[in-house]
Enzyme design. Structure first.
Site, PDB file in Angstrom:
ATOM      1  N   CYS B 271       0.851  -1.200   0.000  1.00 40.06           N
ATOM      2  CA  CYS B 271       0.000   0.000   0.000  1.00 40.06           C
ATOM      3  C   CYS B 271       0.885   1.248   0.000  1.00 40.06           C
ATOM      4  O   CYS B 271       1.803   1.348   0.796  1.00 40.06           O
ATOM      5  CB  CYS B 271      -0.919   0.003   1.224  1.00 40.06           C
ATOM      6  SG  CYS B 271      -1.898   1.513   1.384  1.00 40.06           S
ATOM      7  N   CYS B 276       1.089   3.399   5.871  1.00 43.40           N
ATOM      8  CA  CYS B 276       1.881   2.187   5.646  1.00 43.40           C
ATOM      9  C   CYS B 276       3.380   2.469   5.590  1.00 43.40           C
ATOM     10  O   CYS B 276       4.179   1.563   5.344  1.00 43.40           O
ATOM     11  CB  CYS B 276       1.366   1.447   4.419  1.00 43.40           C
ATOM     12  SG  CYS B 276      -0.241   0.656   4.773  1.00 43.40           S
ATOM     13  N   HIS B 301      -5.410   5.220   5.449  1.00 42.33           N
ATOM     14  CA  HIS B 301      -5.181   3.878   4.897  1.00 42.33           C
ATOM     15  C   HIS B 301      -6.472   3.302   4.314  1.00 42.33           C
ATOM     16  O   HIS B 301      -6.478   2.766   3.204  1.00 42.33           O
ATOM     17  CB  HIS B 301      -4.629   2.913   5.940  1.00 42.33           C
ATOM     18  CG  HIS B 301      -4.579   1.520   5.394  1.00 42.33           C
ATOM     19  ND1 HIS B 301      -3.574   1.082   4.562  1.00 42.33           N
ATOM     20  CD2 HIS B 301      -5.459   0.486   5.481  1.00 42.33           C
ATOM     21  CE1 HIS B 301      -3.833  -0.152   4.164  1.00 42.33           C
ATOM     22  NE2 HIS B 301      -4.972  -0.541   4.717  1.00 42.33           N
TER      23      HIS B 301
END
Lengths: 334, 334
Positions: B271, B276, B301
């Site tokens: 990601c 991340c 996210h």
């Protein structure tokens, strides 16, 4: 230094923190010792790596939090015994343990453990806490295991010029990499802060960083720079941001005020921060609607303001125009 | 479409929203009518400009919030009368007023006012609400004053295939620029949602956008795309993010779980989002310490995950491999 108490500058992601112009962050030993514990931070490569910050970091020693947050505090020459403000568990913080924890936290700069007492206090108590802080400073230096972490000593002595001078003179004889002034910004007022700094800073070496802990309001910072302070940390930019108080070079702006209901101007027209891409009307709406984005954007603006303030002061010093710039900034702010 | 209820995607600044890959945002007419009011938004250049979003925007009509949030609701053919959930003030929302408010809010797409009822309900009540929604749709079209704002009709009819089909067939005869399926994701379960969509979507024109309102979970979205739905909105990415539930292509991850205490991996290794860039251990610490940054990063996210999911589905459709990709994604998620 923006304050990343628990390895997070409240409400602002680390890339946005860098965008404000900040170059160094402070994290809190007391808080990180309780949550998540220094072992995890150590295993994560230290507090900077843990939070994704590539610049320098500093950890305080916990002395101030023992004074301001902890419960059932008992201070002896051995150290501070207290109960955690989170779960009441017993914590025993000695100078040696403060160093060990900070070495695990792995910041670039560690602070000695100091004994912070509330003011006003009897001169004997202030003197005892100052002397104890000196002894703890020596023990902190003796306890160091790492060679890649600087350690700063902390001047104490309340508002007593003689105690402050004695503390500073003793500390400078010790092999600290920098020196801090502690125990101020605890409600003593600007005049007492100024006179205490006047009595202290001239006794600290000019060729090592001089750091005023926990300060402060823009005008306090400006006046402390005038006395020779080089470094600051304070939670005000983010704490005030969360409460809709926005700093500007024209003085603070309380965003909940109906004055800004339809105000299409940004918080500060020449500010490059992303909050200033919005109107005051939108920023006010976010606070009134209870949207998280209000505190987030306001914190970003205030952090940017503080960095711009420090930048202007640095430029003025280099240009030899500090006193004029100081007077200009203070006049415009008020 | 990420949901910007009150002209703010909760916890995420607008530039970070764009970085997730989002191209269109939804805002809520009911909420913005109450706070800050459509006049201010209009004076600010419309809801997109107000929140600093340069892409397209859509406003719902308020029908769903009347059903889910408002108090003392009375619905007649005239419209919905109710009391604000904020201060109890009386609000009278007619189709004509829903259009006028949305024209002031100035989104690129407005929605007709519809009558949403709770399920299960008697067939007569479901039929009445569906018929009323059709009549309101015609009144909304007749009330339009602006030529630069699209309007979508909304299919109603509960879980009744015949009512849904009738609603869709009637709606498609009207000059809407797109069509939505409303009244789903209200607890009916995935099978009932699927059969209702099967009964509805084939009756909607293929050359206009088909939008499933308020859906939903990743698997619901995947299955709705399979039936022919083009557009979605949902608060789940940010709401779940605030509650430490993180979506991944390997299924959801509940970040408070002690499993992640020392987990040095990112939430999702491929990601590109900024959350991340951190370890699961750090993300978990933020939630356990109550730091605002936890919800912020988790929302970023999840929004990124949803955009990546939609991107994969679009690519699969273009490549003629939708069914295989759908099966792969669902198998891996479960």
């Amino acid at each position: 230094m923006p304050v990343a108490t628990l390895a997070s500058v409240k409400g602002v992601d680390i890339a946005r923190v860098a965008e404000t112009g900040a170059t160094m962050l402070l994290a809190n030993t007391y808080h990180l010792h309780l949550r998540p514990g220094e072992e995890l931070v150590d295993q994560s490569g230290g507090v900077g790596h843990f939070m994704g910050w590539s610049g320098p970091t500093l950890t305080d020693s916990g002395g101030y939090q023992v004074f301001s947050l902890a419960q059932q505090v008992k201070v002896t020459d051995h150290g501070a015994m207290f109960r955690s403000h989170l779960d009441g568990s017993q914590v025993d913080l000695t100078p040696e343990k403060a160093v060990a924890i900070q070495e695990s936290l792995g910041a670039d700069v560690a602070m000695q453990l100091d004994h912070v007492i509330g003011l006003p206090a009897a001169r004997n108590d202030v003197a005892e806490a100052m002397e104890r802080s000196l002894a703890w400073g020596e023990r902190c230096l003796a306890a160091r295991q790492k060679s890649d972490q600087a350690m700063f000593g902390i001047v104490q002595g309340g508002l007593d010029s003689e105690l402050r001078a004695n503390s500073a003179k003793h500390l400078r004889s010790l092999p600290f990499e920098g020196f801090a002034v502690g125990g101020l910004s605890v409600g003593e007022g600007p005049e007492a802060m100024a006179s205490t700094l006047q009595a202290t800073v001239p006794h600290l070496p000019e060729d090592k960083p001089r750091y005023l802990m926990g300060v402060g309001k823009p005008e306090d910072i400006i006046n402390a720079v005038a006395v020779g302070i080089d470094m600051f940390d304070c939670v005000l930019p983010t704490r005030c941001g969360r409460n809709a108080l926005l700093y500007t070079f024209d003085g603070p702006l309380r965003l909940r005020n109906a004055l800004y209901l339809k105000d299409k101007r940004p918080i500060e027209s020449d500010c490059p921060c992303m909050a200033c891409g919005h109107t005051r009307a939108y920023m006010r709406h976010l606070f009134l609607a209870g949207e998280m984005l209000g505190p987030i954007l306001a914190s970003i603006h205030n952090l940017t303001f503080y960095q711009r303030l420090m930048g202007r002061l640095r430029e003025a010093i280099v240009a030899g125009q500090f006193q004029a710039v100081r007077a200009d900034i203070l006049a415009r702010m008020n």
